[in-house]
Design a protein around this motif. Structure first.
Motif, PDB file in Angstrom:
ATOM      1  N   LEU A 148       0.827  -1.202   0.000  1.00  0.00           N
ATOM      2  CA  LEU A 148       0.000   0.000   0.000  1.00  0.00           C
ATOM      3  C   LEU A 148       0.865   1.257   0.000  1.00  0.00           C
ATOM      4  O   LEU A 148       0.576   2.229  -0.705  1.00  0.00           O
ATOM      5  CB  LEU A 148      -0.930  -0.005   1.211  1.00  0.00           C
ATOM      6  CG  LEU A 148      -2.045  -1.053   1.189  1.00  0.00           C
ATOM      7  CD1 LEU A 148      -2.773  -1.083   2.527  1.00  0.00           C
ATOM      8  CD2 LEU A 148      -3.024  -0.769   0.058  1.00  0.00           C
ATOM      9  N   ARG A 149       1.923   1.235   0.793  1.00  0.00           N
ATOM     10  CA  ARG A 149       2.815   2.391   0.829  1.00  0.00           C
ATOM     11  C   ARG A 149       3.549   2.579  -0.488  1.00  0.00           C
ATOM     12  O   ARG A 149       4.006   3.679  -0.804  1.00  0.00           O
ATOM     13  CB  ARG A 149       3.821   2.220   1.970  1.00  0.00           C
ATOM     14  CG  ARG A 149       3.197   2.403   3.353  1.00  0.00           C
ATOM     15  CD  ARG A 149       4.176   2.084   4.462  1.00  0.00           C
ATOM     16  NE  ARG A 149       3.594   2.349   5.772  1.00  0.00           N
ATOM     17  CZ  ARG A 149       4.138   1.973   6.931  1.00  0.00           C
ATOM     18  NH1 ARG A 149       5.266   1.275   6.921  1.00  0.00           N
ATOM     19  NH2 ARG A 149       3.550   2.266   8.071  1.00  0.00           N
ATOM     20  N   GLY A 150       3.669   1.490  -1.248  1.00  0.00           N
ATOM     21  CA  GLY A 150       4.309   1.587  -2.560  1.00  0.00           C
ATOM     22  C   GLY A 150       3.406   2.186  -3.625  1.00  0.00           C
ATOM     23  O   GLY A 150       3.840   2.411  -4.748  1.00  0.00           O
ATOM     24  N   GLY A 151       2.141   2.416  -3.277  1.00  0.00           N
ATOM     25  CA  GLY A 151       1.244   3.102  -4.204  1.00  0.00           C
ATOM     26  C   GLY A 151       0.464   2.206  -5.141  1.00  0.00           C
ATOM     27  O   GLY A 151       0.050   2.637  -6.213  1.00  0.00           O
ATOM     28  N   ILE A 152       0.225   0.943  -4.746  1.00  0.00           N
ATOM     29  CA  ILE A 152      -0.572   0.067  -5.606  1.00  0.00           C
ATOM     30  C   ILE A 152      -2.030   0.520  -5.623  1.00  0.00           C
ATOM     31  O   ILE A 152      -2.479   1.233  -4.722  1.00  0.00           O
ATOM     32  CB  ILE A 152      -0.488  -1.394  -5.129  1.00  0.00           C
ATOM     33  CG1 ILE A 152      -1.137  -1.549  -3.742  1.00  0.00           C
ATOM     34  CG2 ILE A 152       0.953  -1.874  -5.131  1.00  0.00           C
ATOM     35  CD1 ILE A 152      -1.323  -2.979  -3.311  1.00  0.00           C
ATOM     36  N   VAL A 153      -2.777   0.092  -6.647  1.00  0.00           N
ATOM     37  CA  VAL A 153      -4.188   0.465  -6.726  1.00  0.00           C
ATOM     38  C   VAL A 153      -5.100  -0.595  -6.129  1.00  0.00           C
ATOM     39  O   VAL A 153      -6.226  -0.296  -5.723  1.00  0.00           O
ATOM     40  CB  VAL A 153      -4.612   0.781  -8.181  1.00  0.00           C
ATOM     41  CG1 VAL A 153      -3.845   1.973  -8.702  1.00  0.00           C
ATOM     42  CG2 VAL A 153      -4.408  -0.413  -9.099  1.00  0.00           C
ATOM     43  N   HIS A 154      -4.629  -1.854  -6.065  1.00  0.00           N
ATOM     44  CA  HIS A 154      -5.402  -2.936  -5.435  1.00  0.00           C
ATOM     45  C   HIS A 154      -4.444  -4.035  -4.993  1.00  0.00           C
ATOM     46  O   HIS A 154      -3.335  -4.170  -5.532  1.00  0.00           O
ATOM     47  CB  HIS A 154      -6.443  -3.544  -6.381  1.00  0.00           C
ATOM     48  CG  HIS A 154      -7.677  -2.721  -6.543  1.00  0.00           C
ATOM     49  ND1 HIS A 154      -8.551  -2.473  -5.522  1.00  0.00           N
ATOM     50  CD2 HIS A 154      -8.179  -2.072  -7.628  1.00  0.00           C
ATOM     51  CE1 HIS A 154      -9.545  -1.715  -5.951  1.00  0.00           C
ATOM     52  NE2 HIS A 154      -9.330  -1.454  -7.224  1.00  0.00           N
ATOM     53  N   TYR A 155      -4.895  -4.834  -4.025  1.00  0.00           N
ATOM     54  CA  TYR A 155      -4.148  -6.002  -3.568  1.00  0.00           C
ATOM     55  C   TYR A 155      -5.136  -7.166  -3.555  1.00  0.00           C
ATOM     56  O   TYR A 155      -6.085  -7.173  -2.774  1.00  0.00           O
ATOM     57  CB  TYR A 155      -3.595  -5.762  -2.154  1.00  0.00           C
ATOM     58  CG  TYR A 155      -2.587  -6.791  -1.684  1.00  0.00           C
ATOM     59  CD1 TYR A 155      -1.241  -6.456  -1.562  1.00  0.00           C
ATOM     60  CD2 TYR A 155      -2.977  -8.081  -1.345  1.00  0.00           C
ATOM     61  CE1 TYR A 155      -0.298  -7.391  -1.109  1.00  0.00           C
ATOM     62  CE2 TYR A 155      -2.049  -9.015  -0.904  1.00  0.00           C
ATOM     63  CZ  TYR A 155      -0.720  -8.662  -0.787  1.00  0.00           C
ATOM     64  OH  TYR A 155       0.194  -9.585  -0.346  1.00  0.00           O
ATOM     65  N   LEU A 156      -4.929  -8.122  -4.445  1.00  0.00           N
ATOM     66  CA  LEU A 156      -5.849  -9.247  -4.596  1.00  0.00           C
ATOM     67  C   LEU A 156      -5.138 -10.535  -4.195  1.00  0.00           C
ATOM     68  O   LEU A 156      -4.096 -10.876  -4.741  1.00  0.00           O
ATOM     69  CB  LEU A 156      -6.329  -9.341  -6.045  1.00  0.00           C
ATOM     70  CG  LEU A 156      -7.401 -10.378  -6.374  1.00  0.00           C
ATOM     71  CD1 LEU A 156      -8.643 -10.182  -5.509  1.00  0.00           C
ATOM     72  CD2 LEU A 156      -7.770 -10.296  -7.856  1.00  0.00           C
ATOM     73  N   MET A 157      -5.721 -11.245  -3.222  1.00  0.00           N
ATOM     74  CA  MET A 157      -5.085 -12.453  -2.712  1.00  0.00           C
ATOM     75  C   MET A 157      -5.480 -13.698  -3.506  1.00  0.00           C
ATOM     76  O   MET A 157      -6.649 -13.872  -3.856  1.00  0.00           O
ATOM     77  CB  MET A 157      -5.455 -12.660  -1.238  1.00  0.00           C
ATOM     78  CG  MET A 157      -4.896 -11.605  -0.304  1.00  0.00           C
ATOM     79  SD  MET A 157      -5.325 -11.936   1.419  1.00  0.00           S
ATOM     80  CE  MET A 157      -4.535 -10.538   2.224  1.00  0.00           C
ATOM     81  N   LYS A 158      -4.509 -14.547  -3.784  1.00  0.00           N
ATOM     82  CA  LYS A 158      -4.761 -15.841  -4.407  1.00  0.00           C
ATOM     83  C   LYS A 158      -5.262 -16.815  -3.344  1.00  0.00           C
ATOM     84  O   LYS A 158      -4.819 -16.747  -2.200  1.00  0.00           O
ATOM     85  CB  LYS A 158      -3.485 -16.407  -5.032  1.00  0.00           C
ATOM     86  CG  LYS A 158      -2.860 -15.563  -6.132  1.00  0.00           C
ATOM     87  CD  LYS A 158      -1.562 -16.215  -6.590  1.00  0.00           C
ATOM     88  CE  LYS A 158      -0.852 -15.431  -7.659  1.00  0.00           C
ATOM     89  NZ  LYS A 158       0.441 -16.039  -8.050  1.00  0.00           N
ATOM     90  N   PRO A 159      -6.141 -17.747  -3.695  1.00  0.00           N
ATOM     91  CA  PRO A 159      -6.830 -17.857  -4.984  1.00  0.00           C
ATOM     92  C   PRO A 159      -8.004 -16.895  -5.043  1.00  0.00           C
ATOM     93  O   PRO A 159      -8.530 -16.477  -4.003  1.00  0.00           O
ATOM     94  CB  PRO A 159      -7.309 -19.312  -4.988  1.00  0.00           C
ATOM     95  CG  PRO A 159      -7.561 -19.604  -3.538  1.00  0.00           C
ATOM     96  CD  PRO A 159      -6.500 -18.849  -2.773  1.00  0.00           C
ATOM     97  N   PHE A 160      -8.415 -16.547  -6.252  1.00  0.00           N
ATOM     98  CA  PHE A 160      -9.536 -15.637  -6.417  1.00  0.00           C
ATOM     99  C   PHE A 160     -10.335 -16.056  -7.644  1.00  0.00           C
ATOM    100  O   PHE A 160      -9.875 -16.857  -8.460  1.00  0.00           O
ATOM    101  CB  PHE A 160      -9.050 -14.193  -6.571  1.00  0.00           C
ATOM    102  CG  PHE A 160      -8.093 -13.993  -7.729  1.00  0.00           C
ATOM    103  CD1 PHE A 160      -8.560 -13.706  -8.989  1.00  0.00           C
ATOM    104  CD2 PHE A 160      -6.726 -14.110  -7.532  1.00  0.00           C
ATOM    105  CE1 PHE A 160      -7.695 -13.539 -10.052  1.00  0.00           C
ATOM    106  CE2 PHE A 160      -5.838 -13.935  -8.586  1.00  0.00           C
ATOM    107  CZ  PHE A 160      -6.331 -13.653  -9.847  1.00  0.00           C
ATOM    108  N   SER A 161     -11.527 -15.531  -7.766  1.00  0.00           N
ATOM    109  CA  SER A 161     -12.400 -15.880  -8.885  1.00  0.00           C
ATOM    110  C   SER A 161     -12.271 -14.860 -10.009  1.00  0.00           C
ATOM    111  O   SER A 161     -11.722 -13.769  -9.824  1.00  0.00           O
ATOM    112  CB  SER A 161     -13.858 -15.942  -8.418  1.00  0.00           C
ATOM    113  OG  SER A 161     -14.312 -14.648  -8.069  1.00  0.00           O
TER     114      SER A 161
END
Length: 223
Positions: free
Chosen positions: A94-107
């Motif tokens: 988040l501090r690196g400036g990402i727009v989203h963080y999506l955890m595996k596994p996901f649909s």
């Protein structure tokens, strides 16, 4: 067209993610990288708008790579897709400036929600002559609808926004099945969002009788 670079050390995972992205209107995967070295080369040559970044790469931690990617292209946007769940990892991302963080596994729907939210944000931020009000800014940062009760488990703010838009653009009351078709999800999932909006007084429910079985529930924006 939003150009996407997929970075993942697993060939099959990268292929699946690329397929998900290419199925989204307005998106195109322009390249795949399996190492940090390949990723940096691809960013410089392909000039993507968005990167799907895995954290566990064979030659460099993905969060360290993130800074190098930004040095190569400061306006590059990044969605982290990783199995890493440690608080410090998420905080650092988040501090690196990402727009989203999506955890595996996901649909596929999980990724669709993030890409749809990004698409709307991406377009807004690239229209410098268009002024924004506080509501627009809140929406960009995922703060829309804070006065409402929490969403049901498994529901997302991004998809809720799409359902509301479908209701507002509909010429008349619409069913869960019709909403699901426009949304690209299941009828059961669409109905959960619609029922939530009805409970919040944002949508009104009417019953359509006819045929065999229970009457069909139809939804429209509340007056």
């Amino acid at each position: 067209m939003i150009k996407v670079l997929v970075i993942d050390d697993d060939f099959m995972v990268a292929k699946v993610h690329s397929g998900f992205v290419n199925s989204e209107p307005g998106y195109e995967v322009v390249g795949v990288a399996y190492t940090a070295v390949e990723a940096l080369r691809a960013v410089n040559t392909l000039q993507p708008d968005l990167v799907l970044l895995d954290i566990h790469l064979p030659d460099m931690n993905g969060l360290d790579l993130l800074q190098h990617l930004r040095d190569a292209k400061p306006e590059l946007d990044v969605i982290v897709i990783s199995a890493a769940r440690e608080m410090e990892t998420v905080r650092r991302a988040l501090r690196g400036g990402i727009v989203h963080y999506l955890m595996k596994p996901f649909s596929r729907e999980d990724l669709h929600d993030r890409l749809e939210h990004y698409r709307k944000t991406y377009r807004s931020l690239r229209a410098p002559d268009q002024p924004l009000d506080q509501e627009d800014v809140n929406r960009l940062f995922g703060l829309g609808g804070q006065s409402r009760k929490p969403l049901p488990k498994g529901c997302s703010v991004e998809t809720m926004g799409l359902v509301e838009r479908i209701l507002r653009e509909s010429a008349g009351p619409i069913s869960a099945s019709e909403t699901a078709e426009k949304l690209g999800t299941s009828r059961v999932s669409a109905r959960r969002y619609l029922e939530y909006l009805a409970e919040e007084g944002i949508a009104q429910v009417s019953l359509k009788y006819g045929g065999v079985g229970r009457p069909e529930r139809r939804y429209a924006v509340g007056s």
